[in-house]
Design a protein around this motif. Structure first.
Motif, short mmCIF file in Angstrom:
data_model
loop_
_atom_site.label_atom_id
_atom_site.label_comp_id
_atom_site.label_asym_id
_atom_site.label_seq_id
_atom_site.Cartn_x
_atom_site.Cartn_y
_atom_site.Cartn_z
N TYR A 24 47.59 38.44 16.96
CA TYR A 24 47.62 37.00 16.69
C TYR A 24 48.41 36.66 15.43
O TYR A 24 48.96 35.57 15.32
CB TYR A 24 46.19 36.45 16.59
N ILE A 80 50.04 33.06 14.56
CA ILE A 80 49.35 32.08 13.73
C ILE A 80 48.95 32.71 12.39
O ILE A 80 48.70 33.91 12.33
CB ILE A 80 48.08 31.50 14.41
N ALA A 118 43.60 32.07 11.93
CA ALA A 118 43.12 32.87 13.06
C ALA A 118 41.68 33.32 12.85
O ALA A 118 40.89 33.35 13.78
CB ALA A 118 44.03 34.08 13.27
N LYS A 163 41.98 30.86 19.94
CA LYS A 163 43.13 31.73 19.65
C LYS A 163 43.96 31.97 20.91
O LYS A 163 45.18 31.84 20.91
CB LYS A 163 42.66 33.07 19.09
N VAL A 166 47.68 30.35 21.20
CA VAL A 166 48.82 31.27 21.25
C VAL A 166 49.53 31.21 22.61
O VAL A 166 50.77 31.19 22.67
CB VAL A 166 48.38 32.70 20.88
N LYS A 207 51.60 28.29 22.45
CA LYS A 207 52.75 28.50 21.56
C LYS A 207 53.86 29.27 22.28
O LYS A 207 55.04 28.94 22.17
CB LYS A 207 52.29 29.25 20.31
N GLY A 230 47.91 21.52 15.71
CA GLY A 230 48.91 22.52 15.32
C GLY A 230 50.33 22.01 15.42
O GLY A 230 51.17 22.30 14.56
#
Lengths: 354, 400
Positions: A42, A46, A51, A59, A63, A66, A127
């Motif tokens: 992770y 991040i 995290a 998470k 992710v 992302k 985020g």
């Protein structure tokens, strides 16, 4: 009506799927009735401090989102729509346990906050600074499909250009324990490759997050076109084929047009017979695949099936480990997904090569 | 501007009444439903006040004709009662006659039973039937079954305190795009130790009656409730000559993208959601006759929402009030509860008082409507703001 494309993907699952350049090159096999996600490092995605505070579901979701945003080369989207059956269930368990064990005293808010179903969608928005539409659907095995229906509606009507859609669920210890007691989880540990021959009740529980950027604009990274999604709260076996044919007809298609059927079989002897209606019915001469031996069963497992469909259409490749029959299609043009859980909350999803 | 979506039925159960008529009576009589908690044995019972529904689970089961053993959570029981009233109010006799869906919402789901039997499940088989009733979609499935909705689009939204507003929004869009002819939309949440303790740890529970938009507000009172609307397509309304109670004219959802639980100081998300809803409705701020505010009476919400209202309405803020002092904050159900109240205000040309208000907030000059007021109302705006920065606005109108 605008066309809708799957422009990117991001997947964290019980297989090593977080690298988009890889397509199940190495299958991880399990001998268990509960299987955990294979998580990326992770820290690569991040900040470690952030995290540490995040629940596993957050998470995985943040992710996977992302990865999908980066592949679509986007910094922001018009809307974020997630599906989750249970939200961050570990935090729900933590908070209930704390209430019961300490007689409602000495509690801290973190696990309560994270247990809220829309935490992942909210965290993604936070985020990337997305002030757009933000919805979370929480309806068992159609949580993810509900999100798809919503996104499709907005994109087809040009209300949005890019929408981040995802399904995410984490596995929780107490939840698993009680679902084992009521035989929703198989009593025995079973090998990945023998799931459909188990002949026992229940499924192998998994977890994961699968996110996608859906868009009006086709681009180099595009995987497939999303044609249509339909869900049913109930559907007797006897009505399944009729409803499916109607769904295909509404899209000017017939069963013969389908190149691959992605079937949601989870090895539960009581409910896999729904899939037989299709695999031995209108699609008996169609190439068929299954995936829950790889992903495990969870409320948004069908988002892994959706990931699989997108991958097959883009790469025009199909790993042999997911084959449900021996029929080979000449090419992969149109993919149909069918899923249900314990005989309820059925969904049909149609994808086309783009 | 696109046409509004017709509302042809509504149903509600809350701390101030077990149906629409009782709720309206309490609203105009200024009668609050906030009291000490009686049905949950919580350690905090002397330090909190709640909006509790008078019926026990057994009484609710009897009303629904459910025999024991069943696995209905209180959330499902409340939801089924309110949804059935909505269907009856819309005079729907054959639910299968048209493409009918259900979009419900909840935040608590079956948590009331989970927290009761959490360890018991591991030891004894007696209550394991409730395990399947935990997930948020379960109450929706049960409501669908109670209404006879099958082989259809049935789903659940959970976006914390804006959930039901979002269910109404999604349902309205499904009607507008012709995916359904008819849809039942709303939300349900019961009280639970989980939410009581959750909000307690956030230190936003008042130990006395909540006082929305008051300088000395001490936080919210939790409440339990369920409410549903029936939305129908224009075609169906015409064909069946349906009586229309009002219209969903506009809707907007935006994210504050500021903090997981707190609202931004300037109410960015709420400003955006109100602006979006006005755009969808094709209306200007001056067209709004009354705002039913989210107004939870927490320090943070009322400041943020108040500032957002000023940003959207400027100097000409219409009469506004929060009805949370009547019902408590009913979490996922709040948007539907207040939708019913908005329609009742349109039907009766009545603005409800914001109970318990004494001192204006020092940050701005906003003063809620504190007395029951008669006024010709054509358009009412309703806000629902939740965790995860989730901000939703619905606009209801008398005419399409």
């Amino acid at each position: 009506m605008e066309k809708v494309f799957i422009n990117s993907i991001g997947s964290i699952s019980t297989q090593r799927t977080f690298d988009n350049n890889d397509f199940l090159e190495e299958i991880t096999t399990y001998e268990d009735n509960i299987i955990p996600a294979i998580e990326p490092n992770y820290k690569d995605f991040i900040p470690p401090a952030a995290a540490r505070r995040m629940a596993k579901g957050i998470k995985m979701g943040v992710v996977a989102a992302k990865i999908a945003m980066e592949e679509a080369k986007l910094l922001n989207v018009d809307a974020i729509i997630t599906g989750t059956g249970m939200g961050c269930v570990r935090d729900s368990e933590k908070f209930v346990t704390a209430i019961l064990d300490n007689n409602e005293q000495f509690l801290t808010p973190t696990s309560f906050i994270q247990s809220t179903h829309n935490t992942v969608a909210g965290q993604i928005a936070l985020g990337i600074g997305c002030k757009g539409y933000n919805f979370t659907y929480v309806h068992s095995s159609i949580s993810f499909e509900s999100a798809l229906i919503d996104a499709l509606m907005q994109l087809k009507l040009k209300e949005a250009k890019n929408i981040l859609v995802g399904g995410v669920d984490e596995s929780g210890e107490h939840t698993n324990a009680i679902h084992e007691l009521i035989r929703h989880i198989k009593p025995e540990k079973i090998n990945t490759n023998k799931l459909l021959q188990s002949n026992t009740e229940g499924a192998v529980f998994g977890e994961g997050a699968n996110f996608f950027v859906l868009s009006n604009n086709k681009q180099n990274s595009s995987y497939a076109q999303l044609l249509d999604v339909k869900t049913f709260n109930t559907l007797p076996k006897s009505e399944l084929t009729t409803n499916l044919v109607e769904f295909l007809n509404n899209n000017n298609l017939s069963a013969d047009d389908i190149d691959v059927l992605i079937s949601g079989n989870n090895g539960d002897v009581n409910f896999d017979n729904y899939y037989l209606e299709l695999t031995e019915g209108p699609f008996k001469n169609t190439q068929q695949v299954y995936y829950k031996h790889l992903s495990g069963e969870f409320n948004t497992a069908s988002s892994f099936g959706f990931w699989l469909g997108a991958k097959i259409l883009k790469t025009q490749y199909l790993p042999s480990e997911i084959s449900l029959n021996t029929i080979k299609s000449k090419g992969f043009g149109i993919v149909l997904l069918y899923n249900q859980y314990r005989g309820k909350n059925h969904s049909f999803t149609l994808l086309r090569q783009c | 501007m696109s046409k509004g979506v017709a509302i042809t039925g509504m149903g509600i159960i809350s701390a101030i009444g077990n149906n629409v008529a009782e709720n309206y009576r309490s609203l105009i009589d200024g009668r609050t439903g906030i009291s000490q908690i009686s049905k949950i044995n919580t350690l905090h019972k002397n330090s909190i006040m709640v909006g509790e529904i008078e019926f026990t689970n057994g009484e609710l089961e009897a009303k629904l004709g459910l025999s024991a053993p069943n696995n209905y959570s209180r959330t499902a029981l409340l939801g089924a009662i309110a949804a059935k009233e909505a269907i009856a109010n819309a005079k729907i006799t054959d639910i299968k006659a048209h493409r009918t869906g259900l979009i419900s919402s909840t935040s608590v789901g079956g948590m009331d039973m989970t927290e009761k039997y959490y360890y018991d499940y591991l030891e004894s088989e007696d209550n394991r039937r409730y395990i399947e009733g935990h997930h948020a979609g379960d109450s929706t499935e049960k409501i669908a079954e109670q209404l006879g909705i099958d082989q259809s689009l049935v789903t659940t939204i959970s976006t914390a305190c804006s959930s039901a507003a979002n269910a109404i929004m999604f349902g309205a869009r499904l009607i507008k795009t012709g995916q359904l002819d008819r849809v039942i939309v709303g939300g349900t949440d019961c009280l639970s130790k989980f939410t009581i303790n959750g909000f307690k740890t956030l230190m936003i529970l008042s130990d006395t009656h909540n006082t929305p938009f008051d300088e000395n507000r001490k936080g919210l009172n939790l409440g339990e409730a369920a409410a549903y609307l029936v939305l129908e397509s224009e075609m169906l309304v015409k064909k069946e000559k349906k009586k229309v109670l009002g219209y969903v004219a506009g809707y907007g959802n935006a994210n504050d993208a500021f903090h997981q639980t707190a609202s931004s100081e300037n109410g960015d998300g709420a400003t955006l959601s109100m602006e979006k809803a006005l755009t969808v409705a094709g209306l200007e701020p001056k067209d709004i006759d009354y705002i039913n505010a989210h107004g939870t009476a927490t320090g943070n919400n009322d400041l943020s929402e108040g500032r957002a209202i000023i940003r959207v309405f400027g100097e000409e803020v219409p009469e506004f009030s929060s009805t949370k002092a009547y019902t408590g904050h009913t979490l996922a159900a709040a948007g539907a509860i207040e939708a019913v109240y908005a329609i009742l205000s349109l039907q009766n040309n009545i603005i409800y008082p914001n109970l318990n208000f004494k001192t204006p907030m020092k940050e701005f000059a906003l003063i809620p409507q504190t007395k029951l007021k008669e006024k010709v109302l054509n358009v009412v705006l309703s806000n629902s703001l939740g965790f995860g920065g989730n901000c939703s606005t619905l606009i209801f109108s008398k005419r399409p």
